[in-house]
Design an enzyme around this catalytic site. Sequence first.
Site, short mmCIF file in Angstrom:
data_model
loop_
_atom_site.label_atom_id
_atom_site.label_comp_id
_atom_site.label_asym_id
_atom_site.label_seq_id
_atom_site.Cartn_x
_atom_site.Cartn_y
_atom_site.Cartn_z
N GLN A 259 0.84 -1.20 0.00
CA GLN A 259 0.00 0.00 0.00
C GLN A 259 0.87 1.26 0.00
O GLN A 259 2.09 1.19 0.18
CB GLN A 259 -0.92 0.01 1.22
CG GLN A 259 -0.20 -0.08 2.54
CD GLN A 259 -1.09 -0.51 3.69
OE1 GLN A 259 -2.30 -0.49 3.60
NE2 GLN A 259 -0.48 -0.91 4.79
N HIS A 289 -11.11 4.00 18.65
CA HIS A 289 -10.36 2.93 19.29
C HIS A 289 -10.89 2.59 20.68
O HIS A 289 -10.83 1.43 21.09
CB HIS A 289 -8.88 3.30 19.33
CG HIS A 289 -8.25 3.29 17.97
ND1 HIS A 289 -8.01 4.45 17.26
CD2 HIS A 289 -7.86 2.27 17.17
CE1 HIS A 289 -7.48 4.13 16.09
NE2 HIS A 289 -7.38 2.84 16.01
N ASP A 313 -1.13 0.45 13.43
CA ASP A 313 -0.80 1.75 14.03
C ASP A 313 -0.60 1.68 15.54
O ASP A 313 -0.13 2.64 16.15
CB ASP A 313 -1.87 2.79 13.69
CG ASP A 313 -3.29 2.29 14.00
OD1 ASP A 313 -3.45 1.53 14.97
OD2 ASP A 313 -4.21 2.66 13.26
N ASP A 333 -0.04 -7.92 11.61
CA ASP A 333 -0.34 -6.96 10.55
C ASP A 333 0.50 -7.32 9.33
O ASP A 333 1.69 -7.62 9.46
CB ASP A 333 -0.03 -5.54 11.01
CG ASP A 333 -0.57 -4.49 10.03
OD1 ASP A 333 -1.63 -3.92 10.31
OD2 ASP A 333 0.09 -4.26 9.00
N ASP A 367 0.36 -12.48 6.69
CA ASP A 367 -1.03 -12.54 6.24
C ASP A 367 -1.89 -13.13 7.34
O ASP A 367 -1.68 -14.28 7.77
CB ASP A 367 -1.12 -13.39 4.97
CG ASP A 367 -2.54 -13.46 4.44
OD1 ASP A 367 -3.27 -14.39 4.82
OD2 ASP A 367 -2.94 -12.56 3.67
N ALA A 368 -2.86 -12.37 7.82
CA ALA A 368 -3.68 -12.79 8.96
C ALA A 368 -4.45 -14.07 8.66
O ALA A 368 -4.62 -14.92 9.54
CB ALA A 368 -4.63 -11.67 9.36
N ASP A 385 -9.22 -5.36 13.37
CA ASP A 385 -9.17 -3.96 12.96
C ASP A 385 -8.61 -3.85 11.54
O ASP A 385 -7.65 -3.11 11.29
CB ASP A 385 -8.31 -3.16 13.95
CG ASP A 385 -8.45 -1.66 13.76
OD1 ASP A 385 -9.42 -1.22 13.12
OD2 ASP A 385 -7.58 -0.92 14.24
#
Length: 525
Positions: A259, A289, A313, A333, A367-368, A385
């Site tokens: 990204q 959050h 983040d 992530d 990769d989740a 999230d």
Amino acid sequence: MDKVPVRRARRAASGAAPAAAGPDYRPALLLGSVFVIATCGLIYELIAGTLASYLLGDSVMQFSTIIGAYLFSMGIGSWLSRYLGGSLLRWFIRLEILVGLVGGFSAPLLFVLFEYVSSFRLMLYALVGLTGVLVGLEIPLLMRILENRFEFKDLVSRVFTFDYIGALLASLVFPLVLVPQLGLIRTSLLCGALNVVVAGVALYRFPETRPFRRSLTGALVASLMALAVGFGYAERLQTYTEGLAFQDQVIYSKTTPYQRLVLTKNQRELRLFLNGNLQFSSADEYRYHEALVHPAMQALPRARRVLVLGGGDGLAVRELLKYPQLQSIRLVDLDAGMTHLFEHNQMLLELNQRALLHPKVQVINGDAYQWVRQDTTRYDCIVVDFPDPGNYSIGKLYSAAFYRELERRLAPGGWVVVQSTSPYVARRSFWCVAHTLEAAGFTTLPYHCYVPSFGEWGFVLAGRNRHWRPDAGPLPAGLRYVTPATIRDMRFFPPDMSEIPTDINQLNNQALVRYFEEDWGPYVH
């Protein structure tokens, strides 16, 4: 009839030199040109698809249509090559210079055009089509130049072998090396320079080009200089185009393999954008959050282990660290560039309170979907999230199959919480998430809150329990938004956000991605 003059005439017409004593290295040079042409040609295609997915969203649609348009244009170019006559080497050199300029400047031109023209898609496909036609002209032209040096079967096999090997190399170096190290703009300019270098090699390594060397040398040198200047000023150009796209000052930007990260700042706030989409504003991210984390955690006073999926983040982790009883927080992530930024940038470290550097926190980049399937740990709470399901690669993380994997990772009495887009703007998308969780065997509790930067935003609590106990434990001190009263209010849905029937988001239908595109389409296009 003497056949020798006929062969010489054919070679002269094709731009090939008469046979000379000693080894002839020129066929190898031309076959090497095929390799470079194939590599650069596929990279131009990948750049156009990546850039379109960054700017327009829906990566599957963008890549599919751009690949189709590019291949079709190459077919047109191959068909047009039959009309090229005279000195074929001269045509080849001209084409290489043109491909270098058009393909090389494609990425910077598209970034600029996105901000200035209303018909960006038309310009995008016009540029893709022009590049495809020029690339499509090259291979048939090279085969005609080489036809007197190999038997036909050897010619075809060698040309296409080098072509396919070049395509393989492009598919590997583009995501692994070029995009993370150079970015899209410098990658396109580098490939453009390689095409021009191929033209230069052909111009000065083939004796039969002497009659037109002087006329083409100026174009070749000017092209290389233009591409070199563009390469040197790529960062300034990227900053300029992002300055057009974002209202505030861009203080950080980076293209990762996954990204485009852009961080902007004004007197009031920091803003993070992923692929041009706002992810949070420091002015009100606490609302999002706190709403994501605390309704689930208040119901789990004995929670010890938490899994966070996405959330690179560290802001959700910051909220979780307000519960001292937690022994471990594992964050997964995909993008190492994202977590690295929030582990090292001083302003962001202040925002997330150094959450990702806390000794209780383990950061995993992967990769989740694959990671969860291989994990064996049970978690008391799972915080999901992920970005909104705007394409199929993210949509799979909202599927019933993925939620069934989460159910296996959940400890008895535990809860999963999923950010679920806006129940007001994307009503069908929101309820599709809730219904998909139910189809995976969860009991669900949808809720929502107001975040000024986004409007109404939705979440879904999911667990095996039939009863959610918001009063099971106390809330941490110092929260700015969530209280027992706001948690009760968040569960109320007015008629314009109330439940509606939807399909279940399965891997084979990706209904959620379709809903999301249709729901958000009027607001973003």
